[in-house]
Design an enzyme around this catalytic site. Structure first.
Site, short mmCIF file in Angstrom:
data_model
loop_
_atom_site.label_atom_id
_atom_site.label_comp_id
_atom_site.label_asym_id
_atom_site.label_seq_id
_atom_site.Cartn_x
_atom_site.Cartn_y
_atom_site.Cartn_z
N ASP A 61 0.64 -0.97 -0.32
CA ASP A 61 -0.14 0.06 0.39
C ASP A 61 0.84 1.50 -0.16
O ASP A 61 1.68 1.54 0.80
CB ASP A 61 -0.88 0.31 1.14
CG ASP A 61 -1.65 1.54 1.21
OD1 ASP A 61 -1.61 2.11 0.42
OD2 ASP A 61 -2.45 1.13 2.42
N TYR A 152 -9.35 13.89 -6.17
CA TYR A 152 -8.98 13.45 -6.79
C TYR A 152 -8.42 14.65 -7.96
O TYR A 152 -7.12 14.38 -8.49
CB TYR A 152 -9.86 13.27 -7.98
CG TYR A 152 -8.82 12.23 -9.39
CD1 TYR A 152 -8.46 11.11 -8.76
CD2 TYR A 152 -9.25 12.68 -10.16
CE1 TYR A 152 -7.94 10.05 -9.68
CE2 TYR A 152 -8.42 12.29 -11.69
CZ TYR A 152 -7.72 10.94 -10.87
OH TYR A 152 -7.30 10.26 -12.33
N LYS A 156 -4.28 15.38 -8.24
CA LYS A 156 -3.15 15.20 -9.41
C LYS A 156 -2.98 16.52 -9.80
O LYS A 156 -1.79 16.36 -10.35
CB LYS A 156 -4.38 14.53 -10.72
CG LYS A 156 -4.95 12.96 -10.61
CD LYS A 156 -3.76 12.21 -10.74
CE LYS A 156 -4.07 11.01 -10.67
NZ LYS A 156 -3.40 9.68 -10.63
N1 LIG Z 1 -7.92 5.53 -17.24
C1 LIG Z 1 -8.53 6.31 -17.29
O1 LIG Z 1 -8.73 7.45 -18.15
C2 LIG Z 1 -7.16 7.68 -16.24
C3 LIG Z 1 -7.19 9.01 -17.15
C4 LIG Z 1 -6.34 9.56 -16.56
C5 LIG Z 1 -5.75 9.27 -15.36
N2 LIG Z 1 -5.73 8.03 -15.06
C6 LIG Z 1 -4.40 8.15 -14.30
O2 LIG Z 1 -3.91 6.73 -14.53
C7 LIG Z 1 -3.59 5.56 -13.17
C8 LIG Z 1 -3.77 4.28 -13.24
O3 LIG Z 1 -4.94 4.14 -13.24
P1 LIG Z 1 -6.15 2.79 -14.24
O4 LIG Z 1 -7.22 3.83 -15.18
O5 LIG Z 1 -5.22 2.01 -15.08
O6 LIG Z 1 -6.97 2.41 -13.15
P2 LIG Z 1 -6.89 1.38 -12.45
O7 LIG Z 1 -8.01 0.85 -12.00
O8 LIG Z 1 -7.22 -0.22 -13.24
O9 LIG Z 1 -5.90 0.73 -11.85
C9 LIG Z 1 -5.39 1.44 -10.57
C10 LIG Z 1 -4.02 0.20 -9.53
O10 LIG Z 1 -3.52 1.32 -8.70
C11 LIG Z 1 -3.63 0.14 -7.86
N3 LIG Z 1 -4.18 0.78 -6.00
C12 LIG Z 1 -4.62 1.24 -5.75
N4 LIG Z 1 -4.30 1.74 -4.23
C13 LIG Z 1 -2.97 1.64 -4.31
C14 LIG Z 1 -2.51 1.65 -3.22
N5 LIG Z 1 -3.14 1.73 -1.85
N6 LIG Z 1 -1.10 1.57 -3.64
C15 LIG Z 1 -0.77 0.45 -4.19
N7 LIG Z 1 -1.48 0.30 -5.51
C16 LIG Z 1 -2.56 0.72 -5.46
C17 LIG Z 1 -5.21 -0.67 -7.44
O11 LIG Z 1 -5.17 -1.94 -7.31
C18 LIG Z 1 -4.32 -0.40 -9.32
O12 LIG Z 1 -4.03 -1.89 -9.36
C19 LIG Z 1 -4.37 6.37 -12.20
O13 LIG Z 1 -3.62 7.30 -11.18
C20 LIG Z 1 -4.80 7.32 -12.30
O14 LIG Z 1 -5.68 8.28 -12.19
C21 LIG Z 1 -6.37 6.72 -15.06
#
Ligand SMILES: NC(=O)c1ccc[n+]([C@@H]2O[C@H](COP(=O)([O-])OP(=O)(O)OC[C@H]3O[C@@H](n4cnc5c(N)ncnc54)[C@H](O)[C@@H]3O)[C@@H](O)[C@H]2O)c1
Length: 248
Positions: A61, A152, A156
């Site tokens: 975590d 959020y 960011k």
């Molecule tokens: N999907 C989008 O459109 C999008 C857009 C902008 C930014 N993001 C950013 O991209 C990143 C990845 O997002 P995603 O879309 O792949 O989401 P996702 O939910 O598929 O993946 C997020 C991962 O982070 C892990 N995680 C969560 N809390 C945690 C912790 N405390 N310690 C360790 N691991 C932890 C989760 O278990 C998961 O595997 C994030 O930072 C998100 O804010 C995503």
């Protein structure tokens, strides 16, 4: 292209979505990866997708400083060096801003912002030795205006701001720090968002893809790999939007 042969790369959030795609991309490019996630089962699924048998998983975590410190001590012991830190782990929830509960605010800030800071804080001494790179995953939420995401967006915005601090502080010593700001990527985080009831739907267009199409996390992984590589040697302290023109 094997830009990461003989490189040790740490990727957080490697159990899903963008983090998993990034792990696969670095593996294809020859990296030995340290895959970090809070979700052990999903982390092992990602590990099974990689070809480099020296790559390892660490269940962590990232919002716990003590456990992160233990993790970095193990990395120093096992790998002796670190070349790239890729901070992808994050959480998102939607609330009307006047209804955000303190517990949820703290959780999002602690994981997204403070967790990313912990990783950078602990990795920088090793990254200075290797003349490495950091890529932090921020969001268009840091640059534009996304309704219902107060915590959020704040987290960011914080990531983008403190990444520039690191970039200027360590750039002259050979460590580049950049952010990728994605939008509209098809992952578990973005599919079926749990929006508050009775929202003003006119605001949706500010967070939805302009063409109505979500892109693959591979499109972010390729950008992360570029920014982490020698190809981006003269890029430091930027927020690179990968959003299909959402904010244009
Ligand atoms: N999907 C989008 O459109 C999008 C857009 C902008 C930014 N993001 C950013 O991209 C990143 C990845 O997002 P995603 O879309 O792949 O989401 P996702 O939910 O598929 O993946 C997020 C991962 O982070 C892990 N995680 C969560 N809390 C945690 C912790 N405390 N310690 C360790 N691991 C932890 C989760 O278990 C998961 O595997 C994030 O930072 C998100 O804010 C995503």
């Amino acid at each position: 292209m094997k830009r990461f042969k003989n490189k040790i790369v740490l990727i957080t959030g490697a159990g899903s979505g963008i983090g998993r795609s990034t792990a696969v991309r670095f593996d294809e490019e020859g990296a030995t990866s340290i895959l970090v996630d809070i979700n052990e089962e999903q982390l092992l699924e990602t590990k099974n997708m990689l070809s480099n048998s020296y790559s390892k998983t660490k269940v962590l975590d990232i919002s716990s400083y003590d456990n992160s410190k233990i993790c970095f001590n193990e990395i120093k012991e096992d790998f002796k060096k670190l070349d790239c830190l890729i901070n992808v782990a994050g959480v998102l929830r939607f609330d009307n801003s006047h209804e955000v509960e303190l517990e949820n605010w703290n959780k999002i800030i602690n994981i997204n912002l403070t967790g990313t800071f912990f990783m950078c804080n602990l990795a920088i001494p090793m990254l200075l030795e290797s003349q490495g790179s950091i890529v932090n995953v921020s969001s268009t939420a840091a640059l534009g205006s996304h309704a219902w995401t107060a915590a959020y967006s704040a987290s960011k915005g914080g990531i983008s701001a403190f990444s520039k601090t690191l970039a200027v502080e360590y750039g002259l010593r050979g460590l580049n720090v950049n952010c990728v700001c994605p939008a509209s990527i098809e992952t578990p985080m973005s599919t079926s968002p749990n929006l508050p009831k009775d929202i003003d739907t006119r605001l949706l267009k500010k967070i939805m893809p302009v063409d109505g199409i979500n892109r693959s996390p591979d499109d972010i992984a390729s950008t992360i790999a570029f920014l982490a590589s020698e190809d981006a040697i003269h890029i430091n302290g930027i927020d690179l939007r990968v959003d299909g023109g959402l904010l244009t």
